[in-house]
Design an enzyme around this catalytic site. Structure first.
Site, PDB file in Angstrom:
ATOM      1  N   GLU A   8      -2.689  17.865   6.618  1.00  0.00           N
ATOM      2  CA  GLU A   8      -2.409  18.683   5.436  1.00  0.00           C
ATOM      3  C   GLU A   8      -2.485  20.165   5.810  1.00  0.00           C
ATOM      4  OE1 GLU A   8      -4.409  16.051   5.320  1.00  0.00           O
ATOM      5  OE2 GLU A   8      -3.618  14.764   3.724  1.00  0.00           O
TER       6      GLU A   8
ATOM      7  N   ALA B  74     -17.877  17.456   2.247  1.00  0.00           N
ATOM      8  CA  ALA B  74     -17.739  16.671   1.025  1.00  0.00           C
ATOM      9  C   ALA B  74     -18.485  17.314  -0.119  1.00  0.00           C
ATOM     10  CB  ALA B  74     -18.256  15.252   1.268  1.00  0.00           C
TER      11      ALA B  74
ATOM     12  N   LYS C 110      -9.711  27.739   0.718  1.00  0.00           N
ATOM     13  CA  LYS C 110      -8.809  26.847  -0.036  1.00  0.00           C
ATOM     14  C   LYS C 110      -9.538  25.512  -0.214  1.00  0.00           C
ATOM     15  CE  LYS C 110      -6.241  23.827   2.941  1.00  0.00           C
ATOM     16  NZ  LYS C 110      -6.969  23.900   4.207  1.00  0.00           N
TER      17      LYS C 110
ATOM     18  N   THR D 296     -19.028  20.839  -0.617  1.00  0.00           N
ATOM     19  CA  THR D 296     -18.343  22.002  -1.192  1.00  0.00           C
ATOM     20  C   THR D 296     -16.903  21.707  -1.543  1.00  0.00           C
ATOM     21  OG1 THR D 296     -17.662  22.752   0.982  1.00  0.00           O
ATOM     22  CG2 THR D 296     -19.778  23.553   0.189  1.00  0.00           C
ATOM     23  N   ARG D 297     -16.295  20.782  -0.835  1.00  0.00           N
ATOM     24  CA  ARG D 297     -14.878  20.410  -0.979  1.00  0.00           C
ATOM     25  C   ARG D 297     -13.970  21.630  -0.821  1.00  0.00           C
ATOM     26  NH1 ARG D 297     -14.748  18.258  -6.439  1.00  0.00           N
ATOM     27  NH2 ARG D 297     -12.771  17.214  -6.054  1.00  0.00           N
TER      28      ARG D 297
ATOM     29  N   ASP E 206       0.848  -1.185   0.000  1.00  0.00           N
ATOM     30  CA  ASP E 206       0.000   0.000   0.000  1.00  0.00           C
ATOM     31  C   ASP E 206       0.884   1.235   0.000  1.00  0.00           C
ATOM     32  OD1 ASP E 206      -2.609  -0.929  -0.061  1.00  0.00           O
ATOM     33  OD2 ASP E 206      -2.492  -1.540   2.050  1.00  0.00           O
TER      34      ASP E 206
ATOM     35  N   ASP F 169      -8.253  24.451   9.894  1.00  0.00           N
ATOM     36  CA  ASP F 169      -8.142  23.101   9.310  1.00  0.00           C
ATOM     37  C   ASP F 169      -7.181  22.277  10.148  1.00  0.00           C
ATOM     38  OD1 ASP F 169      -7.735  20.873   7.849  1.00  0.00           O
ATOM     39  OD2 ASP F 169      -7.117  21.893   6.004  1.00  0.00           O
TER      40      ASP F 169
ATOM     41  N   ASP G 194      -5.689  -4.795   5.953  1.00  0.00           N
ATOM     42  CA  ASP G 194      -6.324  -4.792   7.262  1.00  0.00           C
ATOM     43  C   ASP G 194      -7.842  -4.784   7.201  1.00  0.00           C
ATOM     44  OD1 ASP G 194      -6.462  -2.292   6.240  1.00  0.00           O
ATOM     45  OD2 ASP G 194      -5.348  -1.300   7.845  1.00  0.00           O
TER      46      ASP G 194
END
Lengths: 689, 39, 565
Positions: A360, A389, A405, A391-392, A319, A356, A525
């Site tokens: 990230e 999810a 952003k 408007t992202r 992975d 945020d 997993d």
């Protein structure tokens, strides 16, 4: 006895510090006793070479005693008999030591399996009504309540509740993990401790067959079955033994014609020195020790077969996230639009990321701080616009201004819907490099793009190069799009990749390369990994994974570290190499035995055959005895090697073979000449001939 | 009547015993060679 | 040893190696069915026998067909030899063979051994030689090659079930390989003066005025297939030492070439069938290195001469000439002794019985290795493949993977079958020798006492088991003990070896063909060549050390000490 404290003391495990000393006194003493118990011919009959040695030792003993009674020369037959018995004992000792080391490891596991009282629910939907029951009596399918402070009584599946569980008893890892109903974190292991909250479990293991039970049985060697290669090797050894039995028995006839009547002790000595006692005596110890090495790496295999298969693997499915790259992407560059100052973009990016809390987001803040020296303060009265999810996009609103952003197309849409060419160019460049682009805007005005880069682990490329030299292809599995995946694949140096991978894609890929004649290993997993884990030749399930994944795989990694797949392969290879090397050594030894024994037994008839006595052994008797003694001692001498395993170097097969043939083939040819001569000299010094 | 009384030397008797053992070992080994699986 | 001698040997070996490569590729194409210039004839045979040439056989089907035809032919040949006195083509009125001699001879020719417990010109009629023995020279050779092709096919592809069609393989090998080569060699031999006639013996008056019957017959054709098919059964008792079988050094070059070229070629054929030329060359080199090493040993031993004779005043410059033909000399005789025992041919141009102990010991050892370097036609290839499987198994583990050969995993079943095959050899060779040499009948057959007597018996059982057919000529072989004992050894050495091999083929053909990688044990390099030689000598030869120590080695060292028996 153990360098490693009991796992219950919750010390994080460090595989390298986990070794048990090769010469641990208690293990050796117990093994010395066990080696006598193992003389039982019924159990020894599983090992053809050593069984033959035992029968021949018994025969020689009878004849020696007969000589003693009749007043004939009994020294020689009984000396041979003694060393033949020692040969058998050394072989059983080797096995006993290997088992002892496994047992020592199992003891620490067994402490976790202490008897507990389980709270068996009388009605599945009522947590207040339960009756106590000994955990060893729990049947699969029963519903059990565990609360904070309880030991989980047996393996199970969480069907209700969320709790933190300390699994250090099996993993050695002290930080508690979350277990909850549904999803990929629903499996719990018997013997682990619930630290907070409560769970309702459905028991999945029958009494005596829990994960811990199986682990103990495996490391103790109790449930050890011969692996395919071991069976094949056993057959080879049985065949060789037949050949030498024929050679020795017919020699009686040939010698009789030539005027020599050979005695049984001499024939016994010749037979036992020719048959491959060295590998025959060490074979099971090698197998047990291989399993032990795996356990030391905190990996539990469901069978020795799986360990062997690991050595055969030539394709590794890894992975991307967590194995090849660090789990999280990090900000690595800013691309301002024409007319926008880089600092302005940096500041906007930082402000939009203030709320945020994802890795990230934090990486953007630290990038801006490190690169531009900008530490933004949260404006008073600011409201965070969380990511959704739908408007992202995420950001911050304060003083009538808005910083945003998010996904490039979403930000562009909120900024009028037209992406400037400069932005498109930047976004393309970012994507081609395998990174993720984000767009940044202030009050609906686009400022530029942020590059979020996957950080490839620094040492991973070197490891893949090493694997390639071993003939193993690495395949990266990722959910990223093709372009991103290709860029990371190039950077990490994998041989192939599966982009936009769904569980079905993994399964299909495994089937396809298996059809090309390759053997595949993977780790996984989740429940949706289970089919692929089952299809793979070696499937390593993570201890943190679901019960389904753990059942489907043939190994479980207690540390849940997917990079360990590489070590698993190495351990599998080392196991096979050790067996092959000692077999070669054992067979190559034979040449010298002829030169020791043949001139000795025919010296009366053909004194000229003394020319074959190139070792110049003193007397016929000392020659034969020296060969037998060498043959016995070499087993003990090689026990440490059998337990530790032949050193494995990650080089190609040709180089590996050249080295091992030189050391164990040519070495096996030469070593006994020196050894037998040495023993002969010592025997004479002691006046024992 | 002991076997040695009918003309077998002790060395000969040893060889006969050894031969019998060798023959049984041969049978055992052939079985170990052709047996179907793990035993 | 002379430079001239080494040059003779090198030239012939060079001719053999050079021809083996293209011939091997050609046989590979025959095996694939892409050679078909006699297709109508072929089809005629299939139609006549009611065979469907497109039928594909599993290993069992293949083995059953192979055993059936060989069993049937054994019975036919037995009857033919028993009643040759009343059968046609018997101008010299030769009597029928005794049951035991007929058993021994029929077994001998069906198993490609061509052990002859009789003198060819006195005990076999022209009819028996032509319809009986020569036919079997073809059949047994083609049987061996077919079995070898079958196991080669098992390595070629993955996940198959069938090994080809035995009848088709048998027909094609005979039609496209053995017959054309035999015809070419026959014509060459006739041109060089070997007789081919159906007329009876010639009566001649010798210089002393005595009447002598000089035997002749259809020699050239039988000579050619005797060599090409690694059969070795001579038309005459003196075999290729007889001036009508092998009149000149030139015919000797042809004959030496003929007897070993196909076994070498088949290694190359293996490479073409498995579509990996280097694999074939690896086996080729193993065979070549062993052969060259043995030639060096034998020539050195023979060229040295007999130290006892030298001490008695005999000029040693010609080497040991006892039992050798003057027209061939020591170098050609030494080379031939090796080529005839390295293959399972067994024809002779000199009496191995009279070689120096080491010069005669090397041929015994070559036979005892199982006739695999390069061995009989076909049987050599499948024999060396058995050892390759064992070598790969032992050494393959050392690279850390389940051993695989040509992408086929070598597992318990293959190891078991390979060991079963390999076991047969010491059981028959050592068991037979140990029993026979301790019976009154056995020692009665020996021409010499002491270690040389043991060598005679050891040679006989080695030769029978290895399906070689040559002998230490002193041994009187037509006794009940040896006729039956050696007959059984031939049977074991041929079919008790071949059937496990076909079973290995059956097991391998169904396995997937795994891809090669840098982690795969390479079986085409010098490392593998050296390894395989080592395994052949240690696993295939070491068990004979005690017997060789009591035979040739004891003789060698006692001779050096000036003792004779």
């Amino acid at each position: 006895m153990l360098d490693r404290p009991s796992p219950l003391s919750a010390t994080a495990s460090a595989p390298s510090a986990d070794a048990i000393s090769l010469f641990d006194g208690r293990i050796i003493r117990r093994a010395a006793l066990d080696s006598f118990a193992k003389l039982n011919p019924r159990t020894l009959a599983r090992n053809p070479v050593i069984f033959v040695t035992e029968v021949v030792a018994a025969l020689t003993t009878v004849i020696g005693i007969e000589a003693l009674v009749e007043g004939a020369n009994w020294h020689f037959p009984l000396a041979i008999a003694l060393w033949l018995w020692l040969t058998v004992l050394f072989a059983t000792f080797a096995e006993a030591v290997a088992e002892g080391r496994g047992r020592a490891r199992a003891e620490s596991l067994r402490k976790a399996r202490s008897e507990t009282q389980a709270k068996v629910l009388i009605r599945g939907d009522d947590r207040s009504l339960y009756r106590p029951m000994a955990s060893s009596l729990l049947q699969a399918g029963e519903l059990v309540l565990v609360e904070a402070g309880d030991l989980i009584p047996s393996d199970g599946e969480v069907i209700e509740g969320v709790a933190s569980v300390n699994e250090s008893a099996v993993t050695g890892e002290s930080a508690p993990v979350i277990r909850e109903a549904g999803g990929d974190r629903s499996a719990v292991t018997g013997g682990t401790l619930v630290v907070s909250d409560w769970l309702v479990l459905r028991i999945t293991a029958a009494p005596g067959s829990t994960f811990l039970d199986r682990m103990i049985a495996l490391v103790e060697g109790a449930s050890r079955r011969k692996t395919p290669n071991e069976i094949a090797l056993d057959i080879l050894l049985a065949g060789l033994t037949i050949i030498f039995l024929i050679a020795v028995v017919t020699l009686v006839g040939l010698a009789h014609y030539s005027g020599t009547d050979l005695s049984v002790p001499v024939l016994a000595a010749l037979l036992v020195t020719l048959i491959p006692t060295t590998i025959g005596g060490l074979l099971s110890a090698i197998g047990i020790a291989g399993m032990d090495r795996l356990v030391r790496f905190n990996i539990v295999a469901t069978s020795g077969r799986a360990v062997e298969a690991a050595g055969d693997v030539d394709t590794l499915l890894l992975d991307k996230t967590g194995t090849i790259t660090y789990g999280n992407r990090a900000c690595s560059a800013l691309y301002p639009l024409p007319g926008v100052a880089e600092r302005a973009l940096a500041e906007a990016a930082a402000l939009s990321s203030l709320g945020d809390d994802t890795p990230e987001g934090r990486s953007i803040l630290s990038f801006v701080r490190d690169r531009f020296g900008i530490s933004v303060e949260r404006p008073a009265g600011a409201t965070v616009v969380p990511f959704s999810a739908n408007t992202r996009v995420s950001g911050l609103d304060a003083d009538g201004r808005s910083w945003r952003k998010g996904a490039v197309d979403s930000v562009v849409k909120t900024s009028g819907g037209n992406a400037p060419t400069a932005l498109t160019t930047a976004v393309d460049r970012i994507a081609r490099a395998g990174s993720t682009p984000l767009a940044v805007s202030i009050d609906g005005q686009l400022l530029g793009a942020i590059e979020l880069k996957d950080i490839v682990k620094p040492d991973i490329r070197a490891r893949f190069d090493m694997l390639r030299r071993m003939g193993i292809r690495t395949v990266m599995v990722t959910g990223d799009n093709r372009i991103t995946a290709a860029a990371i694949a190039t950077e990490a140096g994998v041989d192939d990749f599966i982009a936009e991978a769904k569980p079905q894609d993994k399964l299909d890929y495994i089937r396809r390369v298996q059809a090309e004649g390759r053997l595949v290993a993977m780790c996984g997993d989740g429940t949706n990994d289970a089919p692929a884990l089952a299809q793979a030749d070696v499937g390593v399930a993570m201890q943190t994974g679901t019960q389904a994944a753990r059942e489907a795989g043939n190994m479980v990694d207690l540390d849940s570290d997917p990079t360990k797949l590489i070590e698993v392969v190495e351990i599998g290879k080392q196991l096979l190499i050790t067996r092959g090397s000692l077999t070669t050594f054992s067979i190559a030894n034979d040449v010298s035995k002829y030169f020791a024994i043949l001139p000795a037994i025919f010296v009366a008839t053909y004194p000229e055959l003394g020319a074959l006595n190139i070792m110049r052994l003193t007397t016929p008797q000392s020659a034969i005895l020296s060969a037998v003694i060498f043959n016995a001692l070499i087993i003990v001498a090689l026990v440490p090697l059998a337990l530790r395993g032949v050193r494995f170097k990650p080089v190609g097969a040709s180089a590996l073979l050249r080295r091992n043939l030189l050391v164990y083939g040519v070495g096996g040819l030469m070593a006994p000449f020196v050894g037998i001569k040495l023993i002969d000299v010592i025997l004479n010094l002691l006046g024992l001939t | 009547m002991p076997l040695s009384a009918i003309g077998f030397s002790p060395a000969m008797l040893d060889l006969i015993l050894g031969g019998a053992v060798a023959l049984s070992l041969f049978v055992y080994l052939v079985w170990a060679l052709v047996r179907p699986e793990d035993f | 040893m002379t430079l001239n001698g080494w040059l003779q040997i090198s030239l012939i070996l060079a001719l053999i190696f050079a021809a083996a490569v293209p011939l091997g590729r050609y046989i590979g194409r025959v095996a694939e069915g892409s050679v078909g210039w006699l297709r109508p004839v072929e089809r005629g045979f299939y139609a006549l026998a009611g065979i469907d040439p497109n039928e594909q056989m599993t290993w069992r089907g293949y083995a059953v067909a192979l055993i059936l035809i060989n069993a049937l032919h054994f019975a036919l040949l037995y009857v033919m030899l028993r009643f040759q006195d009343v059968l046609p083509l018997n101008p010299d009125g030769i009597a029928g063979m005794s049951p035991r001699l007929a058993f021994n001879t029929a077994m001998s020719f069906v198993t490609n051994t061509n052990w002859q417990a009789y003198a060819g010109e006195q005990a076999a009629s022209y009819g028996s030689q032509m319809w009986g023995l020569t036919v079997h020279n073809f059949l047994s050779a083609a049987t061996g090659i077919a079995a070898a092709i079958a196991i080669a096919r098992a390595f070629a592809t993955g996940g198959g079930k069938t090994l080809g069609n035995f009848w088709v393989d048998l027909t094609r090998i005979t039609l496209y390989v053995l017959l054309p080569l035999t015809i070419v060699v026959t014509i060459a031999l006739i041109l060089c003066g070997v007789p081919e006639t159906l007329a009876g013996h010639v009566d001649a008056i010798t210089l002393e005025g005595a009447k002598q019957a000089i035997a002749r017959g259809p020699v050239a054709f039988q000579e050619a297939i005797k060599l090409l098919g690694t059969n070795g059964g001579g038309f005459f008792n003196a075999n290729s030492a007889h001036p009508f079988e092998n009149p000149s050094p030139l015919t000797d070059v042809i004959e030496t070439w003929s007897e070993i070229v196909i076994p070498f070629a088949l290694a190359i054929t293996f490479g073409s069938i498995v579509r990996d030329k280097k694999q074939g060359f690896a086996l080729f080199w193993v065979m070549a290195i062993v052969v060259v090493a043995c030639v060096i040993f034998v020539y050195t031993a023979e060229a040295g001469g007999n130290p006892l004779l030298t001490a008695a005043g005999v000029d040693p410059s010609m080497g040991n000439m006892e039992g050798k033909e003057l027209r061939f000399g020591v170098p050609l005789s030494s080379l031939y002794a090796v080529t005839t025992t390295a293959t399972s041919n067994g024809s002779v141009i000199a009496m191995h019985d009279s070689f120096m102990p080491i010069g005669g010991g090397i041929p015994i050892f070559l036979i005892q290795l199982g006739e695999i370097v390069p061995g009989g036609v076909g049987s050599g290839l499948y024999g060396i493949l058995v050892f390759a499987i064992l070598a790969v198994f032992v050494a393959g583990l050392m690279v850390g993977r389940t051993p695989e050969y040509l992408g086929k995993k070598i597992q318990a079943k293959e190891v078991k079958l390979a060991m079963l095959a390999v076991l047969i050899l010491p059981l028959s060779i050592l068991g037979g020798t140990a029993i026979a040499i301790n019976t009154g009948s056995g020692t009665g057959s020996l021409a010499n006492a002491g270690p040389h007597g043991l060598s005679e018996m050891l040679y006989a059982f080695s030769s029978a088991t290895g399906n070689n057919g040559s002998a230490f000529a002193g041994l009187s072989a037509d006794t009940p003990l040896l006729d039956y004992g050696l007959g059984i050894s031939m049977l074991l050495g041929r079919f008790a070896f071949m059937i496990p091999v076909l079973a290995i083929a059956g097991s391998l053909v169904g396995k997937p063909k795994l891809a090669m990688s840098a982690g795969t044990f390479p079986t085409d390099g010098p490392l593998f060549i050296g390894l395989l030689i080592g395994v052949i000598i240690i696993l295939g030869g070491l068990q004979y050390m005690p017997s060789l120590a009591l035979g040739p080695l004891a003789e060698h060292f006692t001779l050096a000490a000036g003792k004779t028996y």
